[in-house]
Design an enzyme around this catalytic site. Structure first.
Site, PDB file in Angstrom:
ATOM      1  N   GLY A  56     -92.566  -7.362  86.807  1.00  0.00           N
ATOM      2  CA  GLY A  56     -92.243  -6.574  88.026  1.00  0.00           C
ATOM      3  C   GLY A  56     -92.821  -7.407  89.046  1.00  0.00           C
ATOM      4  N   ALA A  57     -91.883  -7.864  90.111  1.00  0.00           N
ATOM      5  CA  ALA A  57     -92.107  -8.605  91.123  1.00  0.00           C
ATOM      6  C   ALA A  57     -93.320  -8.666  91.982  1.00  0.00           C
ATOM      7  CB  ALA A  57     -90.753  -8.719  92.336  1.00  0.00           C
ATOM      8  N   ARG A  98     -91.681 -17.866  86.800  1.00  0.00           N
ATOM      9  CA  ARG A  98     -90.272 -17.236  86.683  1.00  0.00           C
ATOM     10  C   ARG A  98     -89.823 -17.523  88.069  1.00  0.00           C
ATOM     11  NH1 ARG A  98     -90.373 -11.910  84.062  1.00  0.00           N
ATOM     12  NH2 ARG A  98     -88.222 -12.062  84.522  1.00  0.00           N
ATOM     13  N   ASP A 248     -86.167  -7.539  93.039  1.00  0.00           N
ATOM     14  CA  ASP A 248     -86.890  -8.824  92.845  1.00  0.00           C
ATOM     15  C   ASP A 248     -86.768  -9.693  93.862  1.00  0.00           C
ATOM     16  OD1 ASP A 248     -88.036  -9.004  89.898  1.00  0.00           O
ATOM     17  OD2 ASP A 248     -86.309  -7.580  90.009  1.00  0.00           O
ATOM     18  N   LYS A 259     -83.092  -6.314  88.122  1.00  0.00           N
ATOM     19  CA  LYS A 259     -82.578  -6.517  86.959  1.00  0.00           C
ATOM     20  C   LYS A 259     -81.175  -6.271  86.514  1.00  0.00           C
ATOM     21  CE  LYS A 259     -85.186  -6.917  84.483  1.00  0.00           C
ATOM     22  NZ  LYS A 259     -85.599  -8.211  83.851  1.00  0.00           N
TER      23      LYS A 259
END
Length: 356
Positions: A56-57, A98, A248, A259
């Site tokens: 989760g950002a 990420r 995100d 997503k």
């Protein structure tokens, strides 16, 4: 009144900072097991981010901020002569964990900016810890504010309880607090405006099935799980009033990376005249990128699709596994941030939001 109700409803946590260490709830093990792991090094936190133990950002950004505190603690304990130089490797390691979630880079930049002034104080570790805690608390407060603003939008569409749909997990597990998309849904449920939350399973990691459904069920919020491919059918049957998702990264023109599967939901929603709401803190907005075409899209190993656990379920073929897709601003009805609401987002409106 609704703010007090929301604070009382903050039950799920993704991470905690205590005893000079970071504790992460391993989200890979949910819902079967709730396992908290203690982290004392930046390298271990970076690995946890890569392996999606924390995801989760917003939560990734918060975890990275505390990871820099851990790194500083370790270097000070080892009596390094140049703390700033020593931390460069830690900044780089975390930045590589990420590529798509911009909150990660935003949080690291905030910690880098803090470092410049912290080194001029007698207690740089305290200053860095205070900055990380500020990032944590700011995200928590942003969650509550976006929930209030999103709730108001749902109120404007009617007073009868509605069916809403969400994708992936943009709840408490993805943030430092109440959640983004799920925060709005939680607030709407507390206000009597949600009859049922339709949860897309979210292949291949099943964040909807494992995490969002777990959060909702734990709080007694009515929900129904469906396979991702059923979304269009549910819309066609007139069952859905809102698509509510997180993000995100949001670019300067209002394009949204979220997503994988979000883009097709937005296309389906537009065809069926269902409104699409994106909920995210302003730290998710990347004004340095003009459009979604410039967003780096993470691709993970095809084994995540070919296998379920240790069991292969696919034929002997290659697999493509992009983790995110980009939804053009033209398909989004509203973006909700703690700074305010952007209806029918475009570059001019996004610029005005960020200058407010």
């Amino acid at each position: 009144m609704i703010r007090e109700q929301m604070r009382a409803a903050e039950k799920v946590k993704a991470l905690e900072w205590r005893d000079n260490a970071l504790y992460l709830l391993d989200q890979r093990l949910l819902p079967q097991q709730e396992f908290w792991q203690r982290y004392e090094t930046a390298a271990d936190v970076a690995q946890a981010i890569r392996e999606m133990r924390v995801r989760g950002a917003p939560a990734i950004g918060v975890a990275a901020a505390f990871a820099m505190v851990l790194a500083a603690q370790q270097h000070v304990a080892n009596h390094v002569s140049d703390l700033s130089a020593a931390l460069e490797a830690d900044f780089s390691l975390l930045a590589e964990s990420r590529p798509t979630a911009v909150n990660l880079f935003w949080a690291l930049q905030a910690m880098r900016d803090c470092l410049a002034t912290a080194l001029q104080t007698e207690q740089p570790l305290k200053a860095l810890e205070a900055q990380a805690l500020s990032i944590f608390n700011d995200d928590r407060n942003a969650n509550l504010r976006t929930a209030e603003l999103g709730l108001q939008l749902i109120r404007e569409t009617g007073s009868a309880p509605q069916h809403v749909m969400t994708h992936c997990n943009a709840g408490a597990l993805a943030t430092a607090g109440f959640g983004t998309a799920l925060g709005v849904i939680r607030a709407a449920y507390l206000d009597g405006l949600v009859r049922c939350v339709h949860v897309n399973e979210t292949r291949p990691w099943l964040q909807g099935a494992r995490l969002t459904a777990w959060e909702l069920a734990g709080e007694g919020i009515p929900c129904a799980l469906n396979v991702d491919a059923a979304a269009g059918h549910l819309m066609q049957q007139g069952m859905i009033s809102w698509i509510i998702v997180g993000a995100d990264r949001i670019t300067a023109n209002g394009d949204v990376a979220n997503k994988i599967g979000t883009y097709q939901l937005a296309v389906l929603a537009r065809y069926h005249q269902i409104k699409c709401m994106v909920v995210a803190p302003s730290s998710t907005i990347d004004m340095q990128l003009a459009s979604g075409a410039q967003i780096p899209i993470e691709e993970r190993t095809g084994e995540e699709i070919l296998f379920v656990g240790q069991q292969r379920v696919a034929a002997e073929v290659d697999a493509l596994n992009p983790v995110f897709d980009v939804t053009p601003a033209a398909l989004i009805d509203v973006i909700v941030t703690e700074r305010g609401v952007v209806n029918q987002p475009d570059a001019q409106k996004m610029r005005a939001l960020m200058q407010s």
